[in-house]
Design a protein around this motif. Structure first.
Motif, PDB file in Angstrom:
ATOM      1  N   SER A 176      34.693  45.312  43.045  1.00  0.00           N
ATOM      2  CA  SER A 176      34.836  44.254  43.855  1.00  0.00           C
ATOM      3  C   SER A 176      33.402  43.120  43.726  1.00  0.00           C
ATOM      4  CB  SER A 176      35.162  44.363  45.313  1.00  0.00           C
ATOM      5  OG  SER A 176      35.228  43.289  45.870  1.00  0.00           O
ATOM      6  N   GLY A 177      33.802  41.703  43.478  1.00  0.00           N
ATOM      7  CA  GLY A 177      32.821  40.978  43.683  1.00  0.00           C
ATOM      8  C   GLY A 177      32.905  40.040  42.073  1.00  0.00           C
ATOM      9  N   GLY A 178      33.118  38.729  42.303  1.00  0.00           N
ATOM     10  CA  GLY A 178      33.093  37.989  41.146  1.00  0.00           C
ATOM     11  C   GLY A 178      34.378  37.969  40.299  1.00  0.00           C
ATOM     12  N   ILE A 179      35.277  38.816  40.624  1.00  0.00           N
ATOM     13  CA  ILE A 179      36.575  39.219  39.615  1.00  0.00           C
ATOM     14  C   ILE A 179      37.846  37.974  40.296  1.00  0.00           C
ATOM     15  CG2 ILE A 179      38.347  40.703  39.003  1.00  0.00           C
ATOM     16  CD1 ILE A 179      36.078  42.846  39.838  1.00  0.00           C
ATOM     17  N   ALA A 180      38.276  37.214  39.373  1.00  0.00           N
ATOM     18  CA  ALA A 180      39.395  36.312  39.575  1.00  0.00           C
ATOM     19  C   ALA A 180      40.311  36.232  38.600  1.00  0.00           C
ATOM     20  CB  ALA A 180      38.621  35.009  39.727  1.00  0.00           C
ATOM     21  N   ASP A 181      40.278  37.043  37.463  1.00  0.00           N
ATOM     22  CA  ASP A 181      41.245  36.716  36.398  1.00  0.00           C
ATOM     23  C   ASP A 181      41.391  38.014  35.302  1.00  0.00           C
ATOM     24  OD1 ASP A 181      38.782  36.695  34.972  1.00  0.00           O
ATOM     25  OD2 ASP A 181      39.051  34.594  34.705  1.00  0.00           O
ATOM     26  N   ALA A 182      41.835  38.182  34.395  1.00  0.00           N
ATOM     27  CA  ALA A 182      42.050  39.028  33.639  1.00  0.00           C
ATOM     28  C   ALA A 182      40.828  39.567  32.929  1.00  0.00           C
ATOM     29  CB  ALA A 182      43.272  38.791  32.639  1.00  0.00           C
ATOM     30  N   ARG A 183      40.074  38.661  32.535  1.00  0.00           N
ATOM     31  CA  ARG A 183      38.832  39.068  31.850  1.00  0.00           C
ATOM     32  C   ARG A 183      37.873  39.812  32.832  1.00  0.00           C
ATOM     33  NH1 ARG A 183      37.038  32.970  30.779  1.00  0.00           N
ATOM     34  NH2 ARG A 183      37.791  32.827  32.961  1.00  0.00           N
ATOM     35  N   GLY A 184      37.720  39.600  34.121  1.00  0.00           N
ATOM     36  CA  GLY A 184      37.223  40.583  35.240  1.00  0.00           C
ATOM     37  C   GLY A 184      37.982  41.836  35.234  1.00  0.00           C
ATOM     38  N   ARG A 305      50.100  37.189  35.585  1.00  0.00           N
ATOM     39  CA  ARG A 305      49.196  36.434  34.261  1.00  0.00           C
ATOM     40  C   ARG A 305      48.099  37.376  34.358  1.00  0.00           C
ATOM     41  NH1 ARG A 305      47.468  30.853  37.052  1.00  0.00           N
ATOM     42  NH2 ARG A 305      45.605  31.351  37.765  1.00  0.00           N
ATOM     43  N   MET A 306      47.517  37.913  35.285  1.00  0.00           N
ATOM     44  CA  MET A 306      46.340  38.781  35.092  1.00  0.00           C
ATOM     45  C   MET A 306      46.673  40.024  34.200  1.00  0.00           C
ATOM     46  SD  MET A 306      44.217  38.739  38.578  1.00  0.00           S
ATOM     47  CE  MET A 306      43.060  40.085  37.951  1.00  0.00           C
ATOM     48  N   VAL A 307      48.134  40.632  34.469  1.00  0.00           N
ATOM     49  CA  VAL A 307      48.359  41.903  34.143  1.00  0.00           C
ATOM     50  C   VAL A 307      48.762  41.700  32.355  1.00  0.00           C
ATOM     51  CG1 VAL A 307      50.213  43.569  33.777  1.00  0.00           C
ATOM     52  CG2 VAL A 307      49.127  43.154  36.034  1.00  0.00           C
ATOM     53  N   SER A 308      49.345  40.711  32.270  1.00  0.00           N
ATOM     54  CA  SER A 308      49.847  40.338  30.926  1.00  0.00           C
ATOM     55  C   SER A 308      48.732  40.025  29.978  1.00  0.00           C
ATOM     56  CB  SER A 308      50.850  39.283  30.910  1.00  0.00           C
ATOM     57  OG  SER A 308      50.369  38.057  31.275  1.00  0.00           O
ATOM     58  N   GLU A 309      47.849  39.007  30.568  1.00  0.00           N
ATOM     59  CA  GLU A 309      46.523  38.722  29.773  1.00  0.00           C
ATOM     60  C   GLU A 309      45.475  39.685  29.528  1.00  0.00           C
ATOM     61  OE1 GLU A 309      44.731  35.517  31.708  1.00  0.00           O
ATOM     62  OE2 GLU A 309      46.430  34.090  31.369  1.00  0.00           O
ATOM     63  N   ALA A 310      45.357  40.892  30.490  1.00  0.00           N
ATOM     64  CA  ALA A 310      44.566  41.888  30.241  1.00  0.00           C
ATOM     65  C   ALA A 310      45.232  42.849  29.263  1.00  0.00           C
ATOM     66  CB  ALA A 310      44.487  42.658  31.742  1.00  0.00           C
ATOM     67  N   ILE A 314      43.182  43.724  25.794  1.00  0.00           N
ATOM     68  CA  ILE A 314      43.028  45.191  25.400  1.00  0.00           C
ATOM     69  C   ILE A 314      43.704  45.429  23.896  1.00  0.00           C
ATOM     70  CG2 ILE A 314      43.484  47.651  26.247  1.00  0.00           C
ATOM     71  CD1 ILE A 314      43.413  46.638  29.070  1.00  0.00           C
ATOM     72  N   THR A 315      44.898  45.043  23.890  1.00  0.00           N
ATOM     73  CA  THR A 315      45.669  45.692  22.737  1.00  0.00           C
ATOM     74  C   THR A 315      45.384  44.681  21.337  1.00  0.00           C
ATOM     75  OG1 THR A 315      47.589  44.437  23.256  1.00  0.00           O
ATOM     76  CG2 THR A 315      47.409  46.631  24.217  1.00  0.00           C
TER      77      THR A 315
END
Length: 325
Positions: A176-184, A305-310, A314-315
């Protein structure tokens, strides 16, 4: 699909959590997160009585058939709420996941576990996470210095705190902390976390029951627009930059004590910010993640979008970095 120890232990689809937030963790937001496959938490003490918490849990069940939890934050108080009664309301309502924060959760763990409830405890340091593991919680959420609310007094950012905790913990851990998107999310997984907890990002969603002007201010703000208050009292809190938080910092720098800022930081004033949209009515929590928030999506849009972009990160992108000789 992102499968981790956290999703398996807590029975949710995606490793994304909306933690308990005072005045914010209500049925509509929690159910929207759950329906999108994440884990949302009702904030117990937002409800003025244990019976009203029972009603809020029932309202949430009307909106979702997916897993959700309740946050119970126990803090020192001159007139403490009836915590045991809130805990009993949770047990009676059949909730199976609880987020604890503040004081040591150990006194209540036997009651939770006897009722088949899994406990996720919020921590701000490795030593506190180890203590929580030792007393028997099922998972921990560890807050880096970037977070909204209380980041502890060690000032350790997530880039260090997450892998330091992952190295010594055996139970699932979310970051937790500073996370807002797939990159985080991907970064947290790479650092050793099993998922992420987001507060400020979920504040700024369509189902969040706060005034639209607050959401628009979060979008307008950057990572520079927070203040650290209560530093001199060793009870640091990260809040949004506004007239009130700047005044609190000014009083502290002049040697002021809590009594000198008590009226400015009253919870009732912060509640007015969220409910009336008066951005300078009081202090309100917001993290550095404001600098990464540029829209006001639904929870389904955000989590999807977080899941699909993550998955793509990764892949595809990260996979392409690896070159065989």
């Amino acid at each position: 699909m992102l499968r981790t120890r956290f999703t398996e232990t807590f029975g949710v689809e995606h490793p994304i959590v909306q933690g308990g937030m005072m005045w914010v963790g209500r049925a509509e937001l929690v159910a929207a997160v759950a329906n999108a496959g994440g884990l949302g938490f009702i904030t117990a003490l937002t409800q003025p009585t244990p019976d009203e918490l029972r009603n809020e849990i029932a309202r949430t069940r009307e909106l979702t058939d997916k897993p959700f939890g309740v946050n119970v934050t126990i803090l020192p108080s001159i007139n403490p709420p009836p915590y045991a009664e809130y805990v009993q309301a949770i047990i009676d309502s059949g909730v199976k996941i609880v987020e604890t924060a503040g004081s040591n959760p150990e006194p209540y763990l036997p009651y939770y576990h006897d009722a088949g409830i899994k406990v996720l405890h919020k921590c701000t340091s490795v030593r506190h996470a180890l203590k929580a593991q030792h007393v028997g919680v099922d998972g921990v959420s560890i807050d880096g210095f970037e977070c909204a609310g209380h980041p502890g007094e060690d000032d350790i950012p997530g880039l260090i705190l997450i892998p330091a905790a992952a190295r010594v913990l055996d139970i699932p851990m979310i970051a937790s902390g500073g996370i807002a998107d797939a990159r985080g999310l991907v970064a947290a997984l790479a650092l050793g976390a099993d998922g992420v907890n987001m507060g400020t990002r979920f504040l700024c969603t369509r189902e969040s029951a706060i005034d639209q002007k607050v959401k628009e201010q979060i979008v307008a703000n950057s990572e520079l627009d927070t203040q650290l208050i209560f530093r001199t009292m060793r009870n640091t809190a990260r809040v949004a930059d506004n007239e009130v938080s700047r005044k609190v910092v000014e009083i502290e720098k002049a040697g002021g004590k809590f009594e000198d800022v008590r009226e400015l930081v009253a919870g009732a004033r912060g509640r007015r910010v969220f409910e009336e949209g008066d951005l300078d009515a009081g202090i309100w929590s917001a993290g550095l993640a404001q600098g990464l928030i540029h829209d006001i999506p639904s929870c389904a849009e955000l989590i999807g979008r977080m899941v699909s972009e993550a998955e793509e990160l990764i892949t595809a992108r990260l996979a392409d970095v690896v070159v065989t000789a």
